[in-house]
Design a protein around this motif. Structure first.
Motif: not given
Length: 140
Positions: A49, A4, A139, A26, A33, A51
């Motif tokens: 990615y 993410t 996410l 996240m 992340a 998200a």
């Protein structure tokens, strides 16, 4: 583990504070992340990615920041279909029209938002920080 990103633009630091809370949400939920300011992210990065959370404050007449963020987001839109996407940002006046317009822009581009957008007036309070962490969790 999902990969993410948080991509944001901040003029006063309010949206940056929100971005850091999204990133925390996240990571707390197991995502790999990363966080980027708008000038450090490129449209070609989107494909790497699962998200992405985008953050931008309301500017001027309730619009996205026009020099860096809006052009970047416009370039990213075509690659966002099928990905988890969420929006967040702060505003100092108005009623959040810029976010409603941004959400409409996403719908018109075929981008399905993964969760409700998070907005706050001026600096994020405890409730806004919690909402940002929840956005990040959605996410992850």
């Amino acid at each position: 583990m999902s990969k993410t990103a948080v991509v944001f633009w901040s003029g006063t630091g309010n949206t940056e504070e929100m971005a850091n809370a999204v990133l925390e949400g996240m990571k707390e939920n197991g995502a790999n992340a990363s966080i980027y300011s708008a000038d450090a992210f490129q449209a070609g990065d989107v494909e790497g990615y699962d998200a992405i959370a985008f953050g931008c404050p309301a500017m001027g007449a309730e619009v996205l920041e026009e020099d860096e963020f809006q052009p970047l987001f416009d370039e990213c839109k075509s690659a966002l279909a099928g990905k988890k996407v969420a929006l967040f940002g702060s505003y100092g006046w108005g009623d959040g029209e810029w976010m409603r317009n941004w959400e409409d822009d996403c719908k018109e581009a075929g981008i399905e938002l993964a969760c409700d957008s998070v907005v706050c007036n001026d600096a994020p309070d405890e409730d806004a920080i919690t909402a940002c962490k929840e956005l990040g969790a959605a996410l992850a």
